[in-house]
Scaffold this motif. Structure first.
Motif, short mmCIF file in Angstrom:
data_model
loop_
_atom_site.label_atom_id
_atom_site.label_comp_id
_atom_site.label_asym_id
_atom_site.label_seq_id
_atom_site.Cartn_x
_atom_site.Cartn_y
_atom_site.Cartn_z
N LEU A 68 56.72 20.20 105.86
CA LEU A 68 57.27 20.18 104.50
C LEU A 68 57.07 21.56 103.87
CD1 LEU A 68 56.15 16.93 102.64
CD2 LEU A 68 58.46 17.63 103.24
N GLY A 69 58.17 22.30 103.73
CA GLY A 69 58.07 23.66 103.21
C GLY A 69 57.39 23.72 101.86
N SER A 70 56.56 24.75 101.67
CA SER A 70 55.84 25.04 100.44
C SER A 70 54.69 24.08 100.18
CB SER A 70 56.77 25.05 99.21
OG SER A 70 56.62 26.28 98.54
N CYS A 71 54.75 22.88 100.77
CA CYS A 71 53.67 21.91 100.56
C CYS A 71 52.45 22.23 101.41
CB CYS A 71 54.15 20.50 100.89
SG CYS A 71 55.44 19.96 99.76
N THR A 72 52.64 23.04 102.46
CA THR A 72 51.54 23.48 103.31
C THR A 72 50.70 22.29 103.79
OG1 THR A 72 51.50 25.53 102.05
CG2 THR A 72 49.69 25.21 103.57
N MET A 73 51.32 21.48 104.66
CA MET A 73 50.64 20.28 105.17
C MET A 73 49.82 20.64 106.40
SD MET A 73 51.83 18.27 102.88
CE MET A 73 51.44 16.59 103.33
N LYS A 74 48.70 21.29 106.16
CA LYS A 74 47.82 21.68 107.26
C LYS A 74 47.08 20.49 107.82
CE LYS A 74 46.40 26.25 105.84
NZ LYS A 74 45.40 27.26 105.99
N TYR A 75 46.62 20.65 109.04
CA TYR A 75 45.65 19.70 109.59
C TYR A 75 44.39 19.76 108.72
CZ TYR A 75 42.11 17.73 112.62
OH TYR A 75 41.08 16.99 113.11
N HIS A 78 46.44 16.02 101.04
CA HIS A 78 47.19 15.72 99.82
C HIS A 78 48.30 14.74 100.10
CE1 HIS A 78 50.02 19.46 100.15
NE2 HIS A 78 49.31 19.41 101.24
N GLY A 79 49.16 14.55 99.12
CA GLY A 79 50.13 13.48 99.23
C GLY A 79 49.35 12.18 99.11
N GLY A 80 49.55 11.26 100.06
CA GLY A 80 48.82 10.00 100.00
C GLY A 80 47.36 10.13 100.37
N GLY A 81 46.94 11.34 100.74
CA GLY A 81 45.58 11.53 101.27
C GLY A 81 44.51 11.72 100.23
N GLY A 82 44.88 11.70 98.97
CA GLY A 82 43.85 11.84 97.94
C GLY A 82 44.16 12.95 96.98
N PRO A 83 43.30 13.10 95.96
CA PRO A 83 43.57 14.10 94.95
C PRO A 83 43.37 15.52 95.48
CG PRO A 83 41.40 13.18 94.62
CD PRO A 83 42.01 12.43 95.77
N GLY A 84 44.02 16.47 94.86
CA GLY A 84 43.84 17.86 95.22
C GLY A 84 42.92 18.56 94.24
N GLN A 138 50.71 2.42 110.51
CA GLN A 138 51.64 2.54 111.64
C GLN A 138 53.09 2.66 111.18
OE1 GLN A 138 50.76 -0.63 114.38
NE2 GLN A 138 48.92 0.40 115.13
N MET A 139 53.32 2.36 109.91
CA MET A 139 54.69 2.47 109.40
C MET A 139 54.87 3.73 108.55
SD MET A 139 55.90 -1.39 108.61
CE MET A 139 54.59 -1.94 107.56
N THR A 140 53.90 4.62 108.63
CA THR A 140 54.05 5.86 107.89
C THR A 140 53.82 7.02 108.87
OG1 THR A 140 53.30 7.14 106.01
CG2 THR A 140 51.65 5.77 107.06
N PHE A 141 53.83 8.23 108.35
CA PHE A 141 53.73 9.39 109.24
C PHE A 141 52.84 10.42 108.57
CE2 PHE A 141 54.92 13.29 111.28
CZ PHE A 141 55.31 12.94 112.56
N GLY A 142 51.87 10.92 109.31
CA GLY A 142 50.99 11.94 108.76
C GLY A 142 50.82 13.07 109.75
#
Ligand SMILES: *Cc1c(COP(=O)(O)O)cnc(C)c1O
Length: 524
Positions: free
Chosen positions: A84-91, A287-293, A72-76
């Motif tokens: 986030l440009g270039s990071c391609t944060m898709k659903y 990706h990011g905190g969501g696990g390895p790529g 609840q203290m973070t944002f996804g």
């Protein structure tokens, strides 16, 4: 005005919670028959610890509350737009998660007999084939762990190519445009090359005069992403490929922006020889905190030493999955004598690979094209909404059609009233939006690199643009106000210097404890 309040829990670190002896999970006692077998192969006494590891001791509900409070203290991307440009944060589609985390996938062991893992080998084999097709190349290795790892793989392949041709002494330089991601020059340097940076022309393409001046017999290769980090398609790519190939250099495609052209154009057809693919960007695994790529690398059938039948595919790292048509059986091919070798344990990160496989399977060729169309449409709709909004500009030929992303600049606002891209980003956070990538690419001042991907709806893009306009209105009316943002997030403004200074960074529990005991400087 949008009202947003993020939860703020006084949440300690998990090691500070609980009580010794408190139990959250009970391991069932092993049945006698199993114990008889396991007993024999139990961990030998001599490699056991003298004392058990110090693990947090919490009840199940305490553990659950701890992690829910943290989320609840973070944002996804489950909360709102995350452009986030270039990071391609898709659903990240749930169905792909469900299937990729099926125990029949997660419980496999890489040392299992091939006959018992024909299913996963078939998945990986097909993924190799599909990815090769999507980027217009001939062979892929799924082995690298992420984009940057794929880049290192690619430049090591370039190095091996020149070594096998006995010209590595001469081939010492890799050319990288100034709009490139920082990992490009870093990967080249790690592989032992000298990095030659070339500037972008005012229209955002590579400056062809600068390129011609930089290319020589010492050019080992060039790294390029297309569309670029400015969201612009490199219009001279065929000519660039000709110039690099003329001096026997290889072209490396940074695939982070593949989602801007997927299904419409293929790097292999543009003249690229090697490409990585960010499964966690274009193909939706988290990706990011969501696990390895995962960062598969594909190559074109470029001859290395044709007399000896050596091609670029023989240089790929392994293992690679092959198919024996006669026996209708999939098998693992370990790297051969010309391969750059093994860069990671076993097959790479298999879960995100399966995730990407399901994404491609679910969308199909037409669906992949539509995802590209939607991403490009979203960017250009956003540009239209931002046209003429005071305080922002679009550097590098604003009239040119963008692909998957656009880099706005807050330079006019900074110049007029001293409100920066960082302040704008904080103003977005305060309204429940995630900020774009800021201060990148380096060639744009006060950069706000924005990429909605195919995920975002028209309404959300409109709300985002509205908020940017609102921020500008506030900035011009009262330039002190934006400096107080964010107010509504779990953490208010972070001190950038402290946040990255070794005297304050606290990356592990051990460092945290030392700081708490005052042995490593203050804990703030
Ligand atoms: C994300 C990105 C990379 C690096 O990829 P990772 O998977 O994060 O290692 C390289 N180049 C560009 C343009 C990127 O956006």
């Amino acid at each position: 005005m949008r009202v947003f309040r993020q939860a703020k829990w006084p949440e300690p670190i998990i090691f500070e919670l609980g009580d010794p002896g408190r139990i959250g999970f009970m391991v069932p006692e092993l049945e006698k028959e199993i114990l008889e077998i396991v007993g024999e192969i139990a961990i030998p006494e001599k490699i056991r610890r003298s004392s058990p590891p110090k693990l947090p001791e919490l009840s199940e509900v305490e553990t659950l509350r701890h992690f829910v409070n943290l989320t609840q203290m973070t944002f996804g991307v489950e909360n709102g737009p995350l452009p986030l440009g270039s990071c391609t944060m898709k659903y990240n589609p749930r169905i792909a998660a469900e299937l990729a985390f099926d125990p029949r996938i997660t419980m496999l062991h890489p040392l299992q007999d091939e006959d018992t893992v024909q299913g996963i080998l078939e998945i990986l084999y097909n993924l190799q084939k599909w990815l090769a097709n999507i980027v217009g190349m001939d062979a892929c290795s799924l082995h690298p762990a992420a984009g940057a790892h794929g880049e290192l793989t690619g430049v090591l392949i370039i190095r091996k190519y020149h070594e096998l041709k006995n010209q590595i002494d001469k081939k010492t330089e890799i050319i990288v445009p100034d709009s490139a991601h920082g990992t490009n020059p870093a990967s080249s340097a790690m592989a032992g090359f000298k990095v030659v940076e070339i500037r972008s022309a005012p229209d955002g393409n590579v400056d062809m005069e600068a390129l011609k001046a930089a290319v020589s017999d010492t050019t080992a290769g060039l790294m390029l992403t297309n569309p670029s980090t400015l969201g612009l398609f490199e219009e001279n790519i065929v000519e660039i490929a000709r110039i690099i190939h003329e001096v026997d250099g290889l072209l490396y495609y940074d695939g982070a922006n593949l989602n801007g052209i997927m299904g419409y154009a293929r790097p292999g057809d543009m003249g690229f020889d090697i490409a990585h693919i960010n499964i966690h960007k274009t193909f939706s695994s988290p990706h990011g905190g969501g696990g390895p790529g995962a960062g598969p690398v594909c190559v074109r059938n470029v001859p290395v030493i044709p007399e000896k039948n050596i091609y670029l595919k023989d240089l790929l790292p392994g293992p690679i999955v092959e198919y024996d048509k006669e026996k209708d059986r999939y098998y693992i091919k370990w790297p051969g004598r010309y391969s750059i070798g093994v860069l990671k344990a076993f097959f790479g990160n298999v879960i995100p690979l399966v995730w990407g496989f399901i994404y491609i399977l679910a969308l199909g060729p037409q669906g992949l094209k539509e995802a590209t169309e939607q991403a490009v449409l979203n960017t250009n709709y956003f540009i239209k909404l931002m046209e003429g909004v005071k305080g922002y500009s679009i550097p590098y030929d604003p009239g040119r059609f963008r692909k998957h992303e656009v880099v706005l600049s807050a330079e006019p606002m900074e110049r007029d009233v001293g409100v920066t891209a960082e302040d704008v980003a904080k103003g977005l956070l305060d309204a429940g939006f995630y900020a774009p990538t800021i201060y990148f690419p380096l060639i744009v001042k006060e950069a706000l690199m924005t990429e909605f991907t195919d995920t975002e709806t028209k309404e959300n893009i409109e709300k985002y643009a509205e908020r940017l306009k609102e921020i500008s209105d506030i900035a011009y009316k009262d330039p002190k106000e934006p400096k107080k943002w964010p107010q509504n997030t779990a953490r208010t403004r972070i001190d950038n210097v402290k946040a990255s200074h070794p005297r304050y960074v606290t990356p592990t529990w051990r460092v945290y404890r030392l700081r708490k005991e005052g042995k490593l400087g203050a804990l703030k």
